[in-house]
Design an enzyme around this catalytic site. Structure first.
Site, PDB file in Angstrom:
ATOM      1  N   ARG A 174       0.821  -1.289  -0.047  1.00  0.00           N
ATOM      2  CA  ARG A 174      -0.052   0.095  -0.006  1.00  0.00           C
ATOM      3  C   ARG A 174       0.707   1.379   0.068  1.00  0.00           C
ATOM      4  O   ARG A 174       0.462   2.320   0.577  1.00  0.00           O
ATOM      5  CB  ARG A 174      -1.070   0.027   1.225  1.00  0.00           C
ATOM      6  CG  ARG A 174      -1.797  -1.267   1.509  1.00  0.00           C
ATOM      7  CD  ARG A 174      -2.578  -1.673   0.317  1.00  0.00           C
ATOM      8  NE  ARG A 174      -3.168  -3.013   0.758  1.00  0.00           N
ATOM      9  CZ  ARG A 174      -3.976  -3.832  -0.340  1.00  0.00           C
ATOM     10  NH1 ARG A 174      -4.241  -2.978  -1.305  1.00  0.00           N
ATOM     11  NH2 ARG A 174      -4.429  -5.000   0.105  1.00  0.00           N
ATOM     12  N   LYS A 293       1.287  -7.903  14.400  1.00  0.00           N
ATOM     13  CA  LYS A 293       0.130  -8.049  13.619  1.00  0.00           C
ATOM     14  C   LYS A 293      -0.095  -9.709  14.031  1.00  0.00           C
ATOM     15  O   LYS A 293       0.660 -10.254  13.398  1.00  0.00           O
ATOM     16  CB  LYS A 293       0.049  -7.507  12.310  1.00  0.00           C
ATOM     17  CG  LYS A 293      -1.167  -8.030  11.651  1.00  0.00           C
ATOM     18  CD  LYS A 293      -1.172  -7.433  10.098  1.00  0.00           C
ATOM     19  CE  LYS A 293      -2.306  -7.891   9.229  1.00  0.00           C
ATOM     20  NZ  LYS A 293      -2.357  -7.535   7.900  1.00  0.00           N
ATOM     21  N   GLU A 297      -5.869 -11.862   9.110  1.00  0.00           N
ATOM     22  CA  GLU A 297      -5.637 -11.756   7.376  1.00  0.00           C
ATOM     23  C   GLU A 297      -4.420 -12.660   7.224  1.00  0.00           C
ATOM     24  O   GLU A 297      -3.471 -12.760   6.533  1.00  0.00           O
ATOM     25  CB  GLU A 297      -5.093 -10.329   7.123  1.00  0.00           C
ATOM     26  CG  GLU A 297      -6.234  -9.429   7.426  1.00  0.00           C
ATOM     27  CD  GLU A 297      -5.911  -8.172   6.699  1.00  0.00           C
ATOM     28  OE1 GLU A 297      -4.874  -7.486   6.402  1.00  0.00           O
ATOM     29  OE2 GLU A 297      -6.992  -7.464   6.151  1.00  0.00           O
ATOM     30  N   ARG A 330      -1.652  -4.752  17.399  1.00  0.00           N
ATOM     31  CA  ARG A 330      -2.527  -4.228  16.917  1.00  0.00           C
ATOM     32  C   ARG A 330      -4.057  -4.817  17.073  1.00  0.00           C
ATOM     33  O   ARG A 330      -4.033  -6.020  17.042  1.00  0.00           O
ATOM     34  CB  ARG A 330      -2.361  -4.232  15.413  1.00  0.00           C
ATOM     35  CG  ARG A 330      -1.045  -3.514  14.952  1.00  0.00           C
ATOM     36  CD  ARG A 330      -0.837  -3.431  13.619  1.00  0.00           C
ATOM     37  NE  ARG A 330      -1.520  -2.831  12.543  1.00  0.00           N
ATOM     38  CZ  ARG A 330      -2.105  -3.138  11.452  1.00  0.00           C
ATOM     39  NH1 ARG A 330      -2.077  -4.123  11.218  1.00  0.00           N
ATOM     40  NH2 ARG A 330      -2.645  -2.336  10.635  1.00  0.00           N
ATOM     41  N   ASP A 376     -11.770  -0.633   8.104  1.00  0.00           N
ATOM     42  CA  ASP A 376     -10.580  -0.606   7.586  1.00  0.00           C
ATOM     43  C   ASP A 376     -10.197   0.534   6.787  1.00  0.00           C
ATOM     44  O   ASP A 376     -10.291   0.596   5.571  1.00  0.00           O
ATOM     45  CB  ASP A 376     -10.232  -2.172   6.583  1.00  0.00           C
ATOM     46  CG  ASP A 376      -8.751  -2.015   6.327  1.00  0.00           C
ATOM     47  OD1 ASP A 376      -7.801  -1.432   6.944  1.00  0.00           O
ATOM     48  OD2 ASP A 376      -8.372  -3.064   5.607  1.00  0.00           O
ATOM     49  N   GLU A 398      -4.623   4.424  15.271  1.00  0.00           N
ATOM     50  CA  GLU A 398      -3.987   4.047  13.970  1.00  0.00           C
ATOM     51  C   GLU A 398      -4.496   4.866  12.882  1.00  0.00           C
ATOM     52  O   GLU A 398      -5.721   4.694  12.628  1.00  0.00           O
ATOM     53  CB  GLU A 398      -3.766   2.597  13.647  1.00  0.00           C
ATOM     54  CG  GLU A 398      -2.934   2.441  12.077  1.00  0.00           C
ATOM     55  CD  GLU A 398      -2.757   0.994  12.048  1.00  0.00           C
ATOM     56  OE1 GLU A 398      -2.206   0.078  12.990  1.00  0.00           O
ATOM     57  OE2 GLU A 398      -3.018   0.681  10.990  1.00  0.00           O
ATOM     58  N   GLU A 404      -4.646   4.510   0.825  1.00  0.00           N
ATOM     59  CA  GLU A 404      -5.148   2.901   0.391  1.00  0.00           C
ATOM     60  C   GLU A 404      -6.305   3.076  -0.243  1.00  0.00           C
ATOM     61  O   GLU A 404      -6.431   2.411  -1.555  1.00  0.00           O
ATOM     62  CB  GLU A 404      -4.949   1.890   1.517  1.00  0.00           C
ATOM     63  CG  GLU A 404      -5.289   0.550   0.982  1.00  0.00           C
ATOM     64  CD  GLU A 404      -5.310  -0.322   2.326  1.00  0.00           C
ATOM     65  OE1 GLU A 404      -4.707  -0.112   3.316  1.00  0.00           O
ATOM     66  OE2 GLU A 404      -5.797  -1.379   1.991  1.00  0.00           O
ATOM     67  N   TRP A 553     -15.010 -11.425   3.908  1.00  0.00           N
ATOM     68  CA  TRP A 553     -14.097 -10.481   4.457  1.00  0.00           C
ATOM     69  C   TRP A 553     -14.921  -9.367   4.979  1.00  0.00           C
ATOM     70  O   TRP A 553     -14.339  -8.552   5.875  1.00  0.00           O
ATOM     71  CB  TRP A 553     -13.391  -9.579   3.288  1.00  0.00           C
ATOM     72  CG  TRP A 553     -12.478 -10.385   2.517  1.00  0.00           C
ATOM     73  CD1 TRP A 553     -12.312 -11.061   1.249  1.00  0.00           C
ATOM     74  CD2 TRP A 553     -10.786 -10.301   2.817  1.00  0.00           C
ATOM     75  NE1 TRP A 553     -11.132 -11.600   1.177  1.00  0.00           N
ATOM     76  CE2 TRP A 553     -10.330 -11.153   2.067  1.00  0.00           C
ATOM     77  CE3 TRP A 553     -10.300  -9.699   4.044  1.00  0.00           C
ATOM     78  CZ2 TRP A 553      -8.958 -11.537   2.142  1.00  0.00           C
ATOM     79  CZ3 TRP A 553      -8.890 -10.039   4.195  1.00  0.00           C
ATOM     80  CH2 TRP A 553      -8.361 -10.936   3.126  1.00  0.00           C
TER      81      TRP A 553
HETATM   82  C1  GCV Z   1      -0.587  -4.483   6.018  1.00  0.00           C
HETATM   83  C2  GCV Z   1      -5.451  -3.776   5.115  1.00  0.00           C
HETATM   84  C3  GCV Z   1      -4.538  -3.646   3.997  1.00  0.00           C
HETATM   85  C4  GCV Z   1      -3.354  -4.632   4.348  1.00  0.00           C
HETATM   86  C5  GCV Z   1      -2.798  -4.096   5.423  1.00  0.00           C
HETATM   87  C6  GCV Z   1      -4.169  -4.339   6.511  1.00  0.00           C
HETATM   88  C7  GCV Z   1      -3.444  -4.176   7.954  1.00  0.00           C
HETATM   89  O1  GCV Z   1      -6.391  -5.098   5.094  1.00  0.00           O
HETATM   90  O2  GCV Z   1      -5.372  -3.992   2.883  1.00  0.00           O
HETATM   91  O3  GCV Z   1      -2.483  -4.446   3.022  1.00  0.00           O
HETATM   92  O4  GCV Z   1      -1.901  -5.086   5.710  1.00  0.00           O
HETATM   93  O5  GCV Z   1      -5.134  -3.630   6.309  1.00  0.00           O
HETATM   94  O6  GCV Z   1      -3.590  -3.096   8.370  1.00  0.00           O
HETATM   95  O7  GCV Z   1      -2.801  -5.085   8.580  1.00  0.00           O
END
Ligand code: GCV
Length: 829
Positions: A174, A293, A297, A330, A376, A398, A404, A553
């Site tokens: 991103r 993190k 995901e 996070r 997000d 954050e 993005e 998602w």
């Molecule tokens: C770094 C979103 C973004 C991801 C990012 C994620 C996060 O899903 O698309 O690219 O990953 O947030 O903040 O961990």
């Protein structure tokens, strides 16, 4: 005054210096600062004080054309005096700070020392002295008065950090401003000049920490041979008071440590973290800490062993504790395989559901890093209820500086107005006033630490972020982290003056463009809190309304033939509203008291539902998109009015971006409006959607070689179709006869610019070639659609009825010279 401003030559600039240009001041401003001292005395020496002195000399030289003399002993003449309060007090016991100064705060004052007029820049810390120097130089750059200064500035919160999502191979997740300034091909770059320049920029707005790698962390960053490389980055950060941090993978003890587990409660694992952290501090004594993190995901996390985020955070925090390091854990933890068929499922609930029960279980050097909204980084979200749900745990907000979901720096989108709405929002936690800014700073519940984290993702591009005006977001983040009570207008004004000078027309115009831009972007993208409506499964860039639905998602807007929106109420929905304290929950639970801009985030309503504004939801969707696209075109005109007041290169670069944005706003407008027209079956009361009287669809032209294809999803191509020139053809033609009255016209060619080829186009009127161009932009697209659709505008064309207008396309690679339509406007339209 105006004349004097214009007398200052405009400089060709690369953008590297961002808002720290220190361009020569005009004669009037120079006169104002004429009586400033000619020498600088720095008490004490440290890399940070050295940087402070160097910056002062650099700034005064740039703006005033004077080189300050360096003194080492007590002033023998009028001087700038830099030093910590302790040093200052030693030198002149009479000098006392007004009240208690917190860490990193500074005091600028004009006093007589030993009979000489001195401008003193002091602080409890070296870093504060550096901040004071930047503040003084900023005042000069903005032509503010510095005579008889007596000013104290205190940072609002101790944590003022940026995160970079840089990968070790040099790419940036991103990131839209070029490759990593830290890494290349698996190692730290040999030339870290830009990393040092970045730290200088960060310091100038009071940012004191930077995590340099992607939160989707590569375990190799903790390998023994990587640590000396990290130490090199810490070295270039240090003079600017920026402490280095890294993102880590919690499975590291197993992946690179040779253990057979990464269970946070395993003694071997805690031992591993302790040794690893000790090793880091041997090489980087001022190391700031880790970002984590986990269980998110696809990342591994403590859930592998049935442990909690608190278990995972604390084992690492205990290793850092003796050294003063922090763990940022996070709160972006959620299940991305949610069953979309279950109307009670809701990704927005995840952070609160997981972290609220753990409140008080985290060690004191753990900070929970919480995205501003529960989904997000969408164009409009309510604030995360978790800010009010942690009272015995440190937290940080954050924010995302990199755009993005907000146009990826190809669209102008100045974010402080959005951030301000979040920071000022009162969550009424514990039955009293608790604005988010107070909660995250640790003020509401007397936490030892807390603050602000911005995901910046600058890159090697000369302008750092990929759009010269986007730097205002980095600046604005820093300013708000220092003082969230600043207004967006003040921030826009400051940044514009420091970047473009003090010409009032320039300042007024650019500030106004910036301040309007977020709402403009919202207008032509996601309405009423429905999410950005971008393609969430891929680029997160162009329109992709359908992509949110029928997958795990959880970015659902639940639009169907009858209505749209997520029912998140307690009474009939997912119950998410119940995560807010009562006064806030009460507001969102009821349709009547939910503000229009968040309606679809909280409620599912029919398209005919009437908003507070008096419009139906569907007509609002149509109107806001037409208005937004028109406003985006308006930005072009505003910028063009500054042609003679700006550096040519910057003028041209921004103009190109804004023209592109205006074209892409139409792609957005048409895609979203047509999708909702198809879904709702309710026509636009103003008759615009689906009717384009000036448009000639490419598939309806006379084609030689070119063949029609279906654009997917259909609403991202006009009429659902485009044309392509497929191999083995190397050249195709599309033409039509102009059938309107003779006159001056403007012609827009909508084509698709993919990243996997550089097609060429030529445009002819009769036999005369009037334009040619190459589709060589780097848009995030490998096929024709909403990400790649691009406008070429040809102005001032004299057309007569019967003229043949012909486009020649030359495909390249996988990009088959794709075309969507041509739109012809009489010049006055
Ligand atoms: C770094 C979103 C973004 C991801 C990012 C994620 C996060 O899903 O698309 O690219 O990953 O947030 O903040 O961990």
């Amino acid at each position: 005054m105006m004349g004097a401003v214009h007398a200052v030559p405009l400089h060709a600039e690369t953008g590297d210096d961002a808002w720290l240009r220190y361009a020569p001041l005009d004669a009037v401003a120079r006169k104002k600062y004429e009586s400033l001292p000619a020498s600088v005395l720095t008490l004490g020496d440290s890399p940070v004080l050295g940087a402070a002195q160097g910056e002062l000399i650099r700034g005064v030289r740039g703006m005033m054309g004077r080189t300050l003399r360096e003194g080492k002993s007590l002033p023998q003449e009028n001087a700038f005096v830099l030093g910590t309060l302790a040093e200052l007090h030693k030198a002149d016991p009479a000098l006392r700070a007004p009240g208690d100064l917190r860490e990193d705060s500074f005091w600028l004052t004009t006093v007589r020392v030993h009979g000489f007029a001195c401008l003193i820049i002091t602080s409890p810390t070296d870093r504060g002295v550096l901040y004071g120097v930047f503040a003084l130089l900023a005042k000069m750059a903005r032509n503010e008065t510095v005579a008889s200064l007596n000013e104290v500035q205190q940072p609002f919160a101790p944590i003022r950090w940026v995160n970079q999502w840089d990968n070790l191979n040099g790419s940036i997740e991103r990131g839209y401003g070029g490759r990593s300034i830290f890494f290349d091909a698996g190692s730290v770059r040999s030339d870290l000049t830009r990393a040092g320049d970045y730290a200088r920029l960060l310091a100038s707005v009071g940012i004191n920490g930077c995590a340099i790698n992607n939160v989707n962390a590569d375990s190799r960053i903790l390998k023994d041979d990587f640590l000396p490389q990290l130490a090199r980055i810490a070295d270039v950060f240090r003079p600017w008071g920026v402490r280095l941090a890294i993102a880590i993978d919690v499975s590291s003890p197993k992946v690179i440590g040779g253990l057979d587990t990464f269970d946070p409660l395993d003694p071997g694992v805690s031992d591993w973290w302790r040794k690893k952290v000790d090793e880091i501090y041997q090489q980087i004594p001022d190391f700031a800490g880790f970002i984590v993190k986990a269980d998110s995901e696809g990342r591994l996390g403590p859930s592998t062993y049935g442990r909690t985020p608190a278990d995972a955070a604390n084992v690492i925090a205990r290793a850092l504790k003796p050294h003063g390091g922090l763990v940022f854990y996070r709160a972006f933890v959620y299940n991305h395989h949610l069953d979309w068929r279950n109307p009670k499922n809701d990704r927005a609930r995840a952070a609160y559901d997981i972290f609220h029960p753990l409140d008080g279980k985290f060690d004191d050097n753990v900070v929970i890093q919480i995205k501003y909204g529960p989904i997000d980084f969408q164009v409009r979200e309510p604030v995360s209820p978790l800010f009010g749900g942690l009272r015995s745990t440190n937290e940080a907000i954050e924010l995302q500086i990199t755009q993005e979901y907000l146009g990826q720096q190809r669209h102008l989108c100045f974010l402080p107005p959005m951030w301000k709405e979040t920071l000022d929002f009162d969550l009424h936690a514990a039955g009293r006033s608790t604005p988010v800014k107070d909660l995250v700073a640790g003020k509401s519940f007397h936490r030892p630490t807390g603050g602000f984290v911005g995901v910046a993702n600058v890159g090697l591009d000369a302008d750092w972020l990929g759009h010269p005006l986007a730097l205002a977001n980095l600046y604005g983040f820093g300013r708000l982290a220092w003082n969230p009570n600043l207004s967006s207008g003040t921030i826009a004004n400051e940044w514009t003056r420091m970047t473009f000078g003090n010409n009032p027309t320039v300042v007024r115009t650019i500030s106004a463009m910036q301040l309007a831009s977020w709402r403009i972007y919202e207008n032509y993208t996601g309405p009423l809190g429905a999410g950005t409506l971008t393609n969430i499964l891929g680029s997160h860039y162009g329109p992709g309304v359908e992509s949110s639905e029928r997958n795990g998602w959880g970015q659902w807007h639940r639009a169907d033939h009858q209505g749209i929106g997520m029912d998140r109420t307690v009474a009939t929905g997912t119950g998410y509203v119940g995560q807010y304290p009562a006064p806030v929950a009460g507001k969102y639970e009821s349709l009547k008291s939910t503000p229009d801009e968040l309606l679809l985030f909280f409620h599912h309503v029919p398209y005919t539902y009437v908003l507070h504004s008096g419009k139906t939801v569907i007509q609002y969707i149509y109107d806001s998109h037409y208005e937004g696209a028109q406003q985006a075109q308006g930005l072009v005109g505003q910028w063009e009015s500054l042609k003679n007041d700006l550096d040519d290169e910057v003028y041209a670069a921004v103009l190109a971006r804004l023209q592109y944005q205006a074209g892409h706003a139409i792609v957005w407008r048409d895609a979203v409006c047509n999708w909702f027209l198809r879904m709702s079956g309710i026509p636009d009361a103003k008759g615009r959607v689906g009717h384009y009287p000036n448009r000639i669809e490419a598939e309806g032209m006379q084609l030689q070689g070119y063949a029609p294809f279906d654009v997917i999803p259909q609403e991202t191509g006009s009429g659902g179709k485009g044309i392509e020139c497929a191999p083995p053809l190397q050249h195709c033609d599309a033409s039509f006869r102009f059938d309107r009255a003779a006159g001056w016209y403007e012609l827009d060619v909508e084509y698709f610019d993919q990243i996997n080829g550089e097609s060429k186009f030529r445009l002819f009127v009769g036999n005369q070639q009037v334009d040619e161009w190459v589709a060589d932009d780097h848009l995030p697209a490998i096929k024709p659609g909403g990400d790649s659709s691009t406008r070429r505008r040809i102005t001032g064309l004299a057309l007569r009825p019967g003229d043949e207008i012909r486009i020649e396309g030359f495909p390249d690679g996988k990009e088959l010279a794709p075309l969507d339509y041509v739109e012809v406007f009489a010049r006055s339209q």
